[in-house]
Design a protein around this motif. Structure first.
Motif, mmCIF file in Angstrom:
data_model
loop_
_atom_site.group_PDB
_atom_site.id
_atom_site.type_symbol
_atom_site.label_atom_id
_atom_site.label_comp_id
_atom_site.label_asym_id
_atom_site.label_seq_id
_atom_site.Cartn_x
_atom_site.Cartn_y
_atom_site.Cartn_z
ATOM 1 N N PHE A 177 -28.417 -21.311 -45.587
ATOM 2 C CA PHE A 177 -29.593 -20.493 -45.885
ATOM 3 C C PHE A 177 -29.530 -19.911 -47.289
ATOM 4 N N PHE A 178 -28.322 -19.567 -47.754
ATOM 5 C CA PHE A 178 -28.199 -19.094 -49.129
ATOM 6 C C PHE A 178 -28.579 -20.193 -50.121
ATOM 7 N N LEU A 179 -28.124 -21.412 -49.863
ATOM 8 C CA LEU A 179 -28.466 -22.522 -50.746
ATOM 9 C C LEU A 179 -29.956 -22.831 -50.712
ATOM 10 N N LYS A 180 -30.550 -22.686 -49.555
ATOM 11 C CA LYS A 180 -31.966 -23.026 -49.391
ATOM 12 C C LYS A 180 -32.889 -21.941 -49.947
ATOM 13 N N ASP A 181 -32.612 -20.692 -49.621
ATOM 14 C CA ASP A 181 -33.542 -19.607 -49.958
ATOM 15 C C ASP A 181 -32.993 -18.630 -50.975
ATOM 16 N N GLY A 182 -31.808 -18.888 -51.520
ATOM 17 C CA GLY A 182 -31.183 -17.922 -52.415
ATOM 18 C C GLY A 182 -32.007 -17.532 -53.620
#
Length: 367
Positions: free
Chosen positions: A173-178
């Motif tokens: 999720f960090f990689l996707k929405d960071g």
């Protein structure tokens, strides 16, 4: 000094002491809350550290037109495959040479027994048998505590698996929405905080990235130097031991001890006592160079901290929180330095608009 000035100085001292006491109390409360929420905070920290390791690849894919979800999914899968590959790189050669290593262990135990039976120890077989029987009896008397230790160990393993799974999901999720986090955070905060907090967060992210990169460089140096020493001595399983040394470098203290112990044992059962002592000397020298030269120099250059500060931070973190404290001591010290430097900049030049020195920081930070 007049009585008026004395009273004023005492009042000022009392006020400052009260403020410092309030800060210490609030710090203690914050640390207590952090401990109560550690089951959530620890996966979050691990997820952030993994994100710093995998974000460059994700950023490359996104800049070449990949959708955020697809880029994050691909990088997460590649990371899992790389982790499985590292495990296989260590396990397969060990399994293929397990018979040889087992024979070496048996032979080493026999040699140790023969050495103990000779001068100066002169330990006979009856004494060895008596010591063995006493050990068995002690183990039988300690069955209850052993069961408790096994249960505790199983609980630790389960917690580790849960932490790993949560950290991987958070990394995705960090990689996707960071990249959307800092703009969202700026919209939620009022006034000056809408600029100050995202700027400090951006600098903190860069600091975490520098920490992970420096740790990887230190681990690579350890693996290369120890691997060369093992190769010169013709110790088996050189590549798995080098990979194990690199991976264990991310876990301070215990990781180095574990990798060094494995290397020494394999050298002992395969090459004999002399080569095992040489391997031990090599590992001690490399670890001393790492702890006192490589790590402080590389991390001080990447994190903007003096080498002495890093050594003191690791020592303090280890004494306060053990292995986890040693692992987090350097990034925490670097984040504190980031906050302090930002406050000093703002207080030193109040006319400067906050955040104007890094207008692109929010766009470059994934989380």
């Amino acid at each position: 000094m007049s009585s008026t000035k004395t009273r004023a100085a005492l009042r000022a001292s009392a006020r400052i002491s009260g403020e410092l006491l309030l800060v210490l109390v609030m710090t203690a409360v914050a640390l207590w809350l952090l401990g109560r929420m550690w089951s959530v905070v620890w996966p979050l920290i691990v997820g952030l550290l993994l994100t710093t390791l995998t974000w460059p690849v994700t950023r490359f894919l996104r800049r070449h037109g990949w959708p955020p979800a697809l880029a994050a999914s691909t990088v997460t899968v590649l990371f899992l495959l790389a982790a499985v590959g590292v495990v296989a790189l260590i396990a397969v050669p060990v399994a293929s040479q397990s018979g040889e290593l087992t024979d070496g262990v048996v032979e080493g135990i026999q040699k140790l027994r023969e050495w103990a039976a000779g001068p100066p120890l002169n330990i006979g077989d009856d004494q060895i048998s008596g010591a063995f029987d006493a050990g068995v009896a002690r183990i039988q008397d300690s069955v209850g505590s052993m069961v408790t230790a096994v249960v505790t160990g199983l609980g630790t393993v389960v917690n580790g698996v849960v932490t790993t799974v949560l950290a991987l999901f958070l990394m995705f999720f960090f990689l996707k929405d960071g990249p959307r986090f800092l703009p969202w955070l700026a919209r939620q905060l009022p006034g000056r905080l809408a600029t100050d907090v995202p700027t400090v967060a951006a600098r903190g992210w860069e600091t975490l990235s520098a920490f992970v990169r420096s740790q990887a460089i230190v681990g690579l140096l350890d693996a290369v130097l120890i691997g060369i020493g093992l190769w010169i001595l013709d110790v088996p399983l050189v590549l798995p031991l080098a990979v194990l040394t690199f991976v264990s470098a991310f876990v301070p203290i215990v990781g180095a001890l574990f990798a060094g112990l494995v290397a020494v044992l394999i050298a002992l059962v395969s090459n004999g006592l002399t080569d095992a002592l040489i391997v031990l000397a090599i590992i001690v020298v490399v670890q001393q160079l790492e702890g006192n030269v490589f790590q402080p120099m590389i991390q001080s250059r990447g994190l903007g901290l003096h080498a002495a500060v890093i050594l003191l931070a690791v020592t303090l973190g280890g004494s306060l929180a053990g292995i986890v404290g040693s692992l987090l001591a350097v990034p925490v010290a670097a984040l504190i330095a980031v906050v302090w430097n930002y406050l000093r900049e703002q207080l030193g030049d109040p006319s400067q608009e906050p955040g104007t020195d890094e207008p692109h920081a929010a766009a470059a930070v994934p989380s």
